[in-house]
Design a protein around this motif. Structure first.
Motif, PDB file in Angstrom:
ATOM      1  N   ILE A  82      42.296  31.640  44.840  1.00 27.05           N
ATOM      2  CA  ILE A  82      41.912  32.127  43.516  1.00 27.05           C
ATOM      3  C   ILE A  82      43.183  32.583  42.807  1.00 27.05           C
TER       4      ILE A  82
ATOM      5  N   PHE B 293      41.584  34.802  37.189  1.00 30.01           N
ATOM      6  CA  PHE B 293      40.193  34.766  37.636  1.00 30.01           C
ATOM      7  C   PHE B 293      39.793  36.140  38.142  1.00 30.01           C
TER       8      PHE B 293
ATOM      9  N   LEU C 201      41.520  26.621  41.030  1.00 28.73           N
ATOM     10  CA  LEU C 201      40.863  27.009  42.284  1.00 28.73           C
ATOM     11  C   LEU C 201      41.008  25.898  43.306  1.00 28.73           C
TER      12      LEU C 201
ATOM     13  N   HIS D 179      37.432  38.076  40.857  1.00 34.49           N
ATOM     14  CA  HIS D 179      36.989  37.706  42.204  1.00 34.49           C
ATOM     15  C   HIS D 179      36.032  38.752  42.759  1.00 34.49           C
TER      16      HIS D 179
ATOM     17  N   ALA E 255      34.560  33.250  42.138  1.00 36.80           N
ATOM     18  CA  ALA E 255      35.660  33.386  41.187  1.00 36.80           C
ATOM     19  C   ALA E 255      35.123  33.062  39.796  1.00 36.80           C
TER      20      ALA E 255
END
Length: 185
Positions: free
Chosen positions: A113, A117, A11, A119, A85
Protein backbone atom coordinates in the motif's frame (compact mmCIF):
# COMPACT_ATOMS: atom_id res chain seq x y z
CA UNK A 1 7.46 -14.59 -5.50
CA UNK A 2 4.40 -13.81 -7.56
CA UNK A 3 3.00 -10.33 -7.94
CA UNK A 4 -0.59 -9.47 -8.74
CA UNK A 5 -1.38 -6.04 -10.15
CA UNK A 6 -4.53 -4.64 -8.58
CA UNK A 7 -7.28 -2.33 -9.88
CA UNK A 8 -6.02 0.70 -7.93
CA UNK A 9 -2.78 2.05 -9.43
CA UNK A 10 0.16 1.50 -7.13
CA UNK A 11 -1.29 -1.33 -5.04
CA UNK A 12 0.20 -4.80 -5.40
CA UNK A 13 -0.54 -8.20 -3.92
CA UNK A 14 2.55 -10.30 -3.35
CA UNK A 15 2.45 -14.06 -2.85
CA UNK A 16 5.79 -15.52 -1.72
CA UNK A 17 6.60 -19.08 -2.82
CA UNK A 18 6.58 -21.75 -0.14
CA UNK A 19 8.71 -24.88 -0.18
CA UNK A 20 7.06 -27.47 2.01
CA UNK A 21 7.35 -31.01 3.25
CA UNK A 22 6.08 -33.03 6.22
CA UNK A 23 7.84 -30.61 8.62
CA UNK A 24 6.09 -27.50 7.33
CA UNK A 25 7.38 -24.90 4.87
CA UNK A 26 10.11 -22.36 4.16
CA UNK A 27 9.39 -19.04 2.46
CA UNK A 28 11.36 -15.94 1.55
CA UNK A 29 8.80 -13.30 2.51
CA UNK A 30 10.84 -10.25 1.52
CA UNK A 31 13.81 -9.59 -0.76
CA UNK A 32 14.89 -5.96 -1.04
CA UNK A 33 16.25 -6.13 -4.60
CA UNK A 34 13.23 -8.06 -5.92
CA UNK A 35 10.82 -5.64 -4.23
CA UNK A 36 12.62 -2.57 -5.61
CA UNK A 37 12.71 -4.04 -9.13
CA UNK A 38 9.15 -5.41 -9.26
CA UNK A 39 7.01 -3.37 -6.87
CA UNK A 40 8.45 -0.06 -5.64
CA UNK A 41 11.90 1.45 -5.21
CA UNK A 42 11.52 2.29 -1.53
CA UNK A 43 13.42 1.83 1.70
CA UNK A 44 11.68 0.34 4.71
CA UNK A 45 12.70 2.05 7.96
CA UNK A 46 10.56 0.29 10.55
CA UNK A 47 8.57 -2.91 11.05
CA UNK A 48 5.46 -2.91 13.23
CA UNK A 49 3.38 -5.69 14.72
CA UNK A 50 -0.09 -5.65 16.24
CA UNK A 51 -2.28 -8.23 17.96
CA UNK A 52 -6.05 -7.97 17.73
CA UNK A 53 -7.63 -10.48 20.10
CA UNK A 54 -11.32 -10.17 19.18
CA UNK A 55 -13.17 -11.08 15.98
CA UNK A 56 -14.57 -7.91 14.41
CA UNK A 57 -11.76 -5.65 15.56
CA UNK A 58 -11.32 -2.83 13.04
CA UNK A 59 -8.11 -0.83 12.91
CA UNK A 60 -8.12 2.10 10.53
CA UNK A 61 -8.45 3.61 8.16
CA UNK A 62 -5.06 5.25 8.81
CA UNK A 63 -2.40 7.18 6.90
CA UNK A 64 0.31 9.77 7.44
CA UNK A 65 0.79 12.97 5.43
CA UNK A 66 4.06 14.41 4.12
CA UNK A 67 6.79 14.68 5.09
CA UNK A 68 6.10 11.39 6.92
CA UNK A 69 3.76 9.74 4.39
CA UNK A 70 4.13 5.96 4.65
CA UNK A 71 4.08 3.10 2.23
CA UNK A 72 3.16 -0.18 3.98
CA UNK A 73 3.87 -3.82 3.20
CA UNK A 74 1.28 -5.73 5.24
CA UNK A 75 1.07 -9.43 6.10
CA UNK A 76 -0.89 -11.46 8.62
CA UNK A 77 1.35 -13.90 10.50
CA UNK A 78 -1.40 -15.43 12.67
CA UNK A 79 -5.16 -15.54 12.07
CA UNK A 80 -7.07 -14.03 9.13
CA UNK A 81 -7.85 -10.42 8.33
CA UNK A 82 -9.64 -8.48 5.62
CA UNK A 83 -7.11 -5.82 4.66
CA UNK A 84 -8.30 -2.65 2.90
CA UNK A 85 -6.70 0.26 1.05
CA UNK A 86 -8.63 3.38 -0.04
CA UNK A 87 -7.25 5.73 -2.70
CA UNK A 88 -7.19 9.25 -1.24
CA UNK A 89 -5.03 10.85 -3.97
CA UNK A 90 -7.00 13.83 -5.27
CA UNK A 91 -7.10 13.68 -9.08
CA UNK A 92 -6.62 9.92 -9.23
CA UNK A 93 -9.07 8.11 -11.55
CA UNK A 94 -9.76 5.77 -8.61
CA UNK A 95 -10.08 8.45 -5.90
CA UNK A 96 -12.37 7.20 -3.12
CA UNK A 97 -12.30 3.61 -4.42
CA UNK A 98 -11.20 0.73 -2.24
CA UNK A 99 -9.58 -2.66 -2.59
CA UNK A 100 -9.72 -5.45 -0.03
CA UNK A 101 -7.98 -8.80 0.28
CA UNK A 102 -7.92 -11.58 2.82
CA UNK A 103 -4.48 -11.97 4.35
CA UNK A 104 -3.66 -14.97 6.52
CA UNK A 105 -0.82 -17.13 7.69
CA UNK A 106 -2.25 -19.88 5.49
CA UNK A 107 -2.26 -17.93 2.22
CA UNK A 108 0.94 -15.98 2.95
CA UNK A 109 -0.25 -13.08 0.79
CA UNK A 110 1.02 -9.55 1.40
CA UNK A 111 -0.43 -6.22 0.36
CA UNK A 112 1.74 -3.29 -0.75
CA UNK A 113 0.00 0.00 0.00
CA UNK A 114 1.91 3.08 -1.18
CA UNK A 115 1.63 6.56 0.29
CA UNK A 116 -1.62 8.18 -0.86
CA UNK A 117 -3.86 5.42 0.44
CA UNK A 118 -5.68 5.03 3.74
CA UNK A 119 -5.21 1.56 5.24
CA UNK A 120 -7.18 -0.55 7.66
CA UNK A 121 -8.31 -4.07 8.41
CA UNK A 122 -10.94 -6.14 10.19
CA UNK A 123 -10.18 -9.38 12.01
CA UNK A 124 -12.04 -12.45 10.80
CA UNK A 125 -10.90 -14.81 13.59
CA UNK A 126 -9.54 -14.31 17.12
CA UNK A 127 -5.91 -13.52 17.90
CA UNK A 128 -4.72 -11.98 14.64
CA UNK A 129 -1.11 -10.82 14.45
CA UNK A 130 -0.30 -8.36 11.70
CA UNK A 131 3.25 -7.43 10.73
CA UNK A 132 3.97 -4.54 8.41
CA UNK A 133 7.01 -2.74 7.13
CA UNK A 134 6.76 1.03 6.64
CA UNK A 135 8.75 3.52 4.58
CA UNK A 136 8.62 6.27 7.24
CA UNK A 137 8.61 6.23 11.02
CA UNK A 138 5.46 7.03 12.96
CA UNK A 139 4.92 10.74 13.45
CA UNK A 140 2.00 11.85 15.63
CA UNK A 141 1.72 15.27 13.97
CA UNK A 142 1.36 13.60 10.53
CA UNK A 143 -1.05 10.88 11.67
CA UNK A 144 -4.48 11.04 10.00
CA UNK A 145 -7.51 8.85 9.45
CA UNK A 146 -10.63 8.23 7.43
CA UNK A 147 -13.91 6.81 8.75
CA UNK A 148 -13.85 3.01 8.30
CA UNK A 149 -17.55 2.74 7.43
CA UNK A 150 -18.08 5.88 5.33
CA UNK A 151 -21.07 5.04 3.09
CA UNK A 152 -19.59 7.14 0.26
CA UNK A 153 -16.66 4.71 0.07
CA UNK A 154 -18.86 1.65 0.60
CA UNK A 155 -16.34 -0.91 1.80
CA UNK A 156 -17.99 -4.33 1.79
CA UNK A 157 -16.58 -5.92 4.93
CA UNK A 158 -16.92 -9.74 4.86
CA UNK A 159 -18.50 -9.97 8.30
CA UNK A 160 -21.10 -8.10 10.30
CA UNK A 161 -19.48 -5.16 12.04
CA UNK A 162 -22.54 -3.89 13.89
CA UNK A 163 -20.53 -4.31 17.10
CA UNK A 164 -17.10 -3.55 15.70
CA UNK A 165 -14.30 -3.26 18.25
CA UNK A 166 -12.80 0.18 17.59
CA UNK A 167 -10.46 2.65 19.23
CA UNK A 168 -11.99 5.94 20.33
CA UNK A 169 -9.91 7.65 17.63
CA UNK A 170 -11.26 5.41 14.84
CA UNK A 171 -14.89 6.04 15.86
CA UNK A 172 -14.62 9.76 15.00
CA UNK A 173 -12.44 9.92 11.89
CA UNK A 174 -13.69 12.20 9.09
CA UNK A 175 -15.64 10.99 6.08
CA UNK A 176 -14.03 11.23 2.65
CA UNK A 177 -15.98 14.40 1.79
CA UNK A 178 -14.63 16.04 4.99
CA UNK A 179 -11.02 14.92 4.47
CA UNK A 180 -8.57 17.81 4.04
CA UNK A 181 -6.39 17.67 0.93
CA UNK A 182 -3.67 15.17 1.80
CA UNK A 183 -2.29 13.76 -1.48
CA UNK A 184 -2.37 14.84 -5.13
CA UNK A 185 -2.19 12.22 -7.88
Amino acid sequence: MKIETLPLAGLAKIIPARLGDRRGYFSEVFKDGWFRENVADVTFVQENESLSATVGTVRGLHFQVDPFAQGKLVRCIAGRIFDVAVDIRVGSPTYGKWYGAELSMENGAQLWIPAGFAHGFATLVPDCIISYKVTESYNAASDRGLLWNDPAIGIVWPLSLDNAVLSDKDRVQPKLVELPLSFIY
